[in-house]
Write an enzyme that holds these catalytic residues in place. Structure first.
Site, PDB file in Angstrom:
ATOM      1  N   TRP A   1     -21.387  13.149 -18.684  1.00  0.00           N
ATOM      2  CA  TRP A   1     -21.666  13.222 -17.244  1.00  0.00           C
ATOM      3  C   TRP A   1     -22.999  13.936 -17.017  1.00  0.00           C
ATOM      4  O   TRP A   1     -23.397  14.788 -17.812  1.00  0.00           O
ATOM      5  CB  TRP A   1     -20.561  13.987 -16.520  1.00  0.00           C
TER       6      TRP A   1
ATOM      7  N   GLU B   1       0.839  -1.211   0.000  1.00  0.00           N
ATOM      8  CA  GLU B   1       0.000   0.000   0.000  1.00  0.00           C
ATOM      9  C   GLU B   1       0.870   1.256   0.000  1.00  0.00           C
ATOM     10  O   GLU B   1       0.567   2.230  -0.680  1.00  0.00           O
ATOM     11  CB  GLU B   1      -0.946   0.007   1.215  1.00  0.00           C
TER      12      GLU B   1
ATOM     13  N   TRP C   1      -9.277   8.528  -7.689  1.00  0.00           N
ATOM     14  CA  TRP C   1     -10.562   8.883  -8.328  1.00  0.00           C
ATOM     15  C   TRP C   1     -10.564   8.382  -9.771  1.00  0.00           C
ATOM     16  O   TRP C   1     -11.560   7.825 -10.251  1.00  0.00           O
ATOM     17  CB  TRP C   1     -10.805  10.397  -8.259  1.00  0.00           C
TER      18      TRP C   1
ATOM     19  N   TRP D   1     -16.048  12.611 -12.070  1.00  0.00           N
ATOM     20  CA  TRP D   1     -15.161  12.279 -10.955  1.00  0.00           C
ATOM     21  C   TRP D   1     -14.418  13.503 -10.429  1.00  0.00           C
ATOM     22  O   TRP D   1     -14.038  13.567  -9.255  1.00  0.00           O
ATOM     23  CB  TRP D   1     -14.174  11.175 -11.357  1.00  0.00           C
TER      24      TRP D   1
ATOM     25  N   ASN E   1     -10.662   3.475   3.587  1.00  0.00           N
ATOM     26  CA  ASN E   1     -10.356   3.250   2.167  1.00  0.00           C
ATOM     27  C   ASN E   1     -11.453   2.499   1.412  1.00  0.00           C
ATOM     28  O   ASN E   1     -11.842   2.888   0.321  1.00  0.00           O
ATOM     29  CB  ASN E   1      -9.029   2.497   2.038  1.00  0.00           C
TER      30      ASN E   1
ATOM     31  N   TRP F   1       1.848   1.946  -3.351  1.00  0.00           N
ATOM     32  CA  TRP F   1       0.802   2.580  -4.167  1.00  0.00           C
ATOM     33  C   TRP F   1       0.980   4.091  -4.154  1.00  0.00           C
ATOM     34  O   TRP F   1       0.752   4.782  -5.140  1.00  0.00           O
ATOM     35  CB  TRP F   1      -0.605   2.234  -3.632  1.00  0.00           C
TER      36      TRP F   1
HETATM   37  C1  LIG Z   1     -11.518   7.884  -4.163  1.00  0.00           C
HETATM   38  C2  LIG Z   1     -10.298   7.763  -3.299  1.00  0.00           C
HETATM   39  C3  LIG Z   1      -9.619   8.909  -2.905  1.00  0.00           C
HETATM   40  C4  LIG Z   1      -8.462   8.798  -2.113  1.00  0.00           C
HETATM   41  N1  LIG Z   1      -7.823   9.949  -1.726  1.00  0.00           N
HETATM   42  C5  LIG Z   1      -6.675   9.860  -0.991  1.00  0.00           C
HETATM   43  C6  LIG Z   1      -5.989  11.025  -0.584  1.00  0.00           C
HETATM   44  O1  LIG Z   1      -6.373  12.156  -0.896  1.00  0.00           O
HETATM   45  N2  LIG Z   1      -4.877  10.875   0.179  1.00  0.00           N
HETATM   46  C7  LIG Z   1      -4.392   9.641   0.536  1.00  0.00           C
HETATM   47  O2  LIG Z   1      -3.363   9.557   1.224  1.00  0.00           O
HETATM   48  N3  LIG Z   1      -5.021   8.529   0.130  1.00  0.00           N
HETATM   49  C8  LIG Z   1      -6.143   8.589  -0.595  1.00  0.00           C
HETATM   50  N4  LIG Z   1      -6.794   7.438  -0.963  1.00  0.00           N
HETATM   51  C9  LIG Z   1      -6.160   6.132  -0.669  1.00  0.00           C
HETATM   52  C10 LIG Z   1      -6.550   5.493   0.674  1.00  0.00           C
HETATM   53  O3  LIG Z   1      -7.933   5.492   0.815  1.00  0.00           O
HETATM   54  C11 LIG Z   1      -5.909   6.177   1.874  1.00  0.00           C
HETATM   55  O4  LIG Z   1      -4.520   6.330   1.677  1.00  0.00           O
HETATM   56  C12 LIG Z   1      -6.120   5.342   3.138  1.00  0.00           C
HETATM   57  O5  LIG Z   1      -7.479   5.146   3.380  1.00  0.00           O
HETATM   58  C13 LIG Z   1      -5.487   6.040   4.324  1.00  0.00           C
HETATM   59  O6  LIG Z   1      -5.704   5.311   5.496  1.00  0.00           O
HETATM   60  P1  LIG Z   1      -4.512   4.615   6.262  1.00  0.00           P
HETATM   61  O7  LIG Z   1      -3.384   5.579   6.434  1.00  0.00           O
HETATM   62  O8  LIG Z   1      -5.095   4.006   7.485  1.00  0.00           O
HETATM   63  O9  LIG Z   1      -4.075   3.530   5.201  1.00  0.00           O
HETATM   64  P2  LIG Z   1      -3.219   2.196   5.362  1.00  0.00           P
HETATM   65  O10 LIG Z   1      -4.055   1.090   4.835  1.00  0.00           O
HETATM   66  O11 LIG Z   1      -2.664   2.055   6.718  1.00  0.00           O
HETATM   67  O12 LIG Z   1      -2.059   2.396   4.287  1.00  0.00           O
HETATM   68  C14 LIG Z   1      -0.771   2.940   4.621  1.00  0.00           C
HETATM   69  C15 LIG Z   1      -0.469   4.068   3.671  1.00  0.00           C
HETATM   70  O13 LIG Z   1      -0.374   3.590   2.333  1.00  0.00           O
HETATM   71  C16 LIG Z   1      -0.847   4.582   1.421  1.00  0.00           C
HETATM   72  N5  LIG Z   1      -2.005   4.063   0.684  1.00  0.00           N
HETATM   73  C17 LIG Z   1      -2.934   3.176   1.104  1.00  0.00           C
HETATM   74  N6  LIG Z   1      -3.837   2.934   0.123  1.00  0.00           N
HETATM   75  C18 LIG Z   1      -3.469   3.709  -0.917  1.00  0.00           C
HETATM   76  C19 LIG Z   1      -3.998   3.926  -2.223  1.00  0.00           C
HETATM   77  N7  LIG Z   1      -5.092   3.292  -2.676  1.00  0.00           N
HETATM   78  N8  LIG Z   1      -3.363   4.809  -3.033  1.00  0.00           N
HETATM   79  C20 LIG Z   1      -2.254   5.463  -2.634  1.00  0.00           C
HETATM   80  N9  LIG Z   1      -1.716   5.287  -1.416  1.00  0.00           N
HETATM   81  C21 LIG Z   1      -2.313   4.434  -0.571  1.00  0.00           C
HETATM   82  C22 LIG Z   1      -1.285   5.779   2.266  1.00  0.00           C
HETATM   83  O14 LIG Z   1      -0.237   6.717   2.314  1.00  0.00           O
HETATM   84  C23 LIG Z   1      -1.531   5.148   3.634  1.00  0.00           C
HETATM   85  O15 LIG Z   1      -1.388   6.038   4.692  1.00  0.00           O
HETATM   86  C24 LIG Z   1      -7.971   7.518  -1.732  1.00  0.00           C
HETATM   87  C25 LIG Z   1      -8.683   6.382  -2.126  1.00  0.00           C
HETATM   88  C26 LIG Z   1      -9.830   6.499  -2.897  1.00  0.00           C
HETATM   89  C27 LIG Z   1     -10.547   5.252  -3.314  1.00  0.00           C
END
Ligand SMILES: Cc1cc2nc3c(=O)[nH]c(=O)nc-3n(C[C@H](O)[C@H](O)[C@H](O)COP(=O)(O)OP(=O)(O)OC[C@H]3O[C@@H](n4cnc5c(N)ncnc54)[C@H](O)[C@@H]3O)c2cc1C
Length: 478
Positions: free
Chosen positions: A309, A278, A385, A362, A344, A281
């Site tokens: 849209w 993650e 997005w 979006w 997430n 990602w």
């Molecule tokens: C529509 C949409 C919009 C999002 N907008 C953002 C945003 O503005 N900022 C953001 O940081 N994340 C975003 N995310 C990705 C993800 O939802 C969040 O990073 C995550 O929920 C943060 O919670 P956590 O730190 O507990 O994640 P954990 O599951 O603990 O993950 C650890 C770290 O990995 C990174 N990560 C995890 N999932 C993703 C992902 N899908 N893409 C990129 N990095 C990821 C983040 O930095 C996160 O803090 C988005 C996802 C979606 C579907």
């Protein structure tokens, strides 16, 4: 200044509001002279515009914390406003400095180059360092040297590079510049919402600043990232790290997080692998942004430019306020408004609902998230997005449309998440918690709910919306 005394250096803080694993700070100390630390409030914070309201709140508290940490090491933090190159050049002239140290912010790579050039023309050396991501985007490339557009090969290439750099510890002292310097008052920046107490619940989820970040990291390490892999999709449970806002402001480095998971017991290996994936990602999304700076306002896949849209302001408002009649969607949108955060899995569900069930562009959802998420990120937000919308580089196919009822039943089987964020449904029978519109009248009566009054009827039928979206997609493909 005596000729043999080292000149002062400027340390420019931006998306790296930390002392730990801060290579610019480390190099500035190595330079030997006193250090003037500055945070600059620029008219446009990065290429996608100013920070949103939730992030302004976070920034205020994060800057206060950083200033306190710097003071405890014998120095201070200046707050200045203006175009970064001009502010830095003025400050350098004022203190007789010839060097600026900063960490790269990849979302503004081209602007950074211009700043370096402008400073150079004024005989000021700008020293840029890496630390925002696990790897510099230029270091993870395909065999032909191009950027990756698909995550899995990117992840494989990243793993092949081995471990990211070993993090360096925070210094125990920073050489101070002792003459008084002008600073603006942080409070005068009005980053905190004045009139409403909208942000009053934000601290319940996370504490802005480096200490808050380290505490979060310590917590997930203490519990060995237990159940991360299998539990990260369950919004009612606390299985994820909540590190995202800290990463968004650079209060902790991804390399520090990566290395902290290295010592976990073997039993945690599947959770660690998934967690690191993650984190990767995030690097991947930044790679896309560097490649395509218009990630937030243009479809990566230009074919989507012709997508029809819906322009439905009422439906958008219902989505944003969490009154769509689909409990998992409403719970997510209300969690976002109240806490500046959303789980997430639920982000994916609400984004799919906006784009596919309501057929709203979006970009409108991306902007709403940008304004309300404390972790709004210039790369992660638009990349995700576009992933949901199907218009992205490595995207979920458009025809994969989430059913909000089934998603709710699968990932919030007891309805606990819904009940937390949509309290008017708290007494509803578990069987109907994700489909109140199908509940018999006596079940609703028992739960004290009158549909359309206490809780809305669905603003759209999912079955109808699904067909409408698929038809629009088919039209796009011609
Ligand atoms: C529509 C949409 C919009 C999002 N907008 C953002 C945003 O503005 N900022 C953001 O940081 N994340 C975003 N995310 C990705 C993800 O939802 C969040 O990073 C995550 O929920 C943060 O919670 P956590 O730190 O507990 O994640 P954990 O599951 O603990 O993950 C650890 C770290 O990995 C990174 N990560 C995890 N999932 C993703 C992902 N899908 N893409 C990129 N990095 C990821 C983040 O930095 C996160 O803090 C988005 C996802 C979606 C579907």
């Amino acid at each position: 200044m005596p000729a043999d005394e080292p000149r002062p250096s400027i340390l420019w803080f931006r998306k790296d509001l930390r002392l730990d694993d801060n290579h610019a700070l480390h190099a500035a100390i190595e330079a030997g002279g006193p250090i003037v630390s500055v945070y600059i409030r620029e008219p446009v914070a990065h290429n996608i515009g100013p920070l949103g309201a939730a992030q302004n709140w976070w920034l205020h508290h994060s800057l206060e914390t950083l200033r306190n940490s710097l003071r405890s090491l014998g120095t201070d933090l200046l707050f200045l406003s203006g175009e970064a190159d001009r502010v830095l050049a003025d400050l350098a002239g004022q203190i007789g400095s010839r060097s600026v140290f900063f960490n790269r912010a990849y979302e503004r790579s081209s602007q950074d180059l211009e700043i370096v050039q402008t400073l150079k023309m004024q005989q000021i050396a700008a020293h840029a360092f890496h630390g925002q991501l696990l790897w510099d985007p230029q270091e993870i490339r395909t065999g032909t040297g191009a950027a990756f557009r698909v995550f899995t090969p990117f992840w494989n290439a990243l793993q092949k590079r081995g471990e990211p750099h070993d993090p360096i510890n925070a210094p125990s002292k920073i050489p101070a510049y002792t003459r008084p310097l002008r600073s603006e008052d942080l409070r005068s920046w009005n980053l905190i919402p004045r009139r409403s107490n909208w942000a009053s619940h934000f601290p319940a989820v996370s504490t802005p600043g480096e200490h808050g970040a380290q505490q979060r990291l310590a917590e997930i390490i203490d519990r060995n990232l237990q159940n991360y892999r299998d539990g990260r999709d369950l919004p009612a449970e606390e299985n994820t790290s909540h590190l995202s806002p800290h990463l968004a402001f650079g209060e902790i480095s991804p390399a520090r997080i990566w290395h902290a998971t290295r010592g976990l017991p073997h039993t945690a290996s599947a959770d660690v692998a998934h967690f690191r994936r993650e984190l990767a990602w995030r690097d991947f999304c930044y790679g896309l942004l560097v490649e395509f700076p218009h990630l937030h306002d243009r479809n990566w896949n230009g074919r989507f430019d012709a997508f029809q849209w819906e322009d439905d302001a009422q439906a958008f408002r219902a989505w944003a306020r969490g009154v769509t009649g689909y409990p998992i969607v409403d719970a997510g949108m209300r969690q976002l408004w109240r806490y500046g955060f959303m789980h997430n899995r639920v982000r994916m569900i609400v984004a799919s609902f906006l784009v596919k069930d309501l057929m709203i562009d979006w970009r409108k959802g991306e902007r709403w998230f940008r304004d309300t998420l404390v972790d709004a990120d210039p790369a992660n937000n638009p990349a995700n997005w576009q992933w949901v919308a199907g218009s992205g580089a490595d995207a979920s196919p458009f025809f994969r449309i989430f059913n909000p009822v089934l998603q709710g039943e699968k990932f919030d089987p007891e309805g606990d998440y819904v009940k937390t964020h949509v309290p008017e449904l708290a007494k509803l029978d578990r069987k109907f918690i994700h489909r109140p519109f199908e509940a018999p009248k006596q079940v609703l009566d028992r739960a004290g709910i009158e549909l359309g009054k206490d809780y809305p009827k669905p603003i759209v039928s999912h079955a109808f919306a699904r067909e409408r979206a698929l038809a629009a997609y088919r039209a796009l493909r011609g």
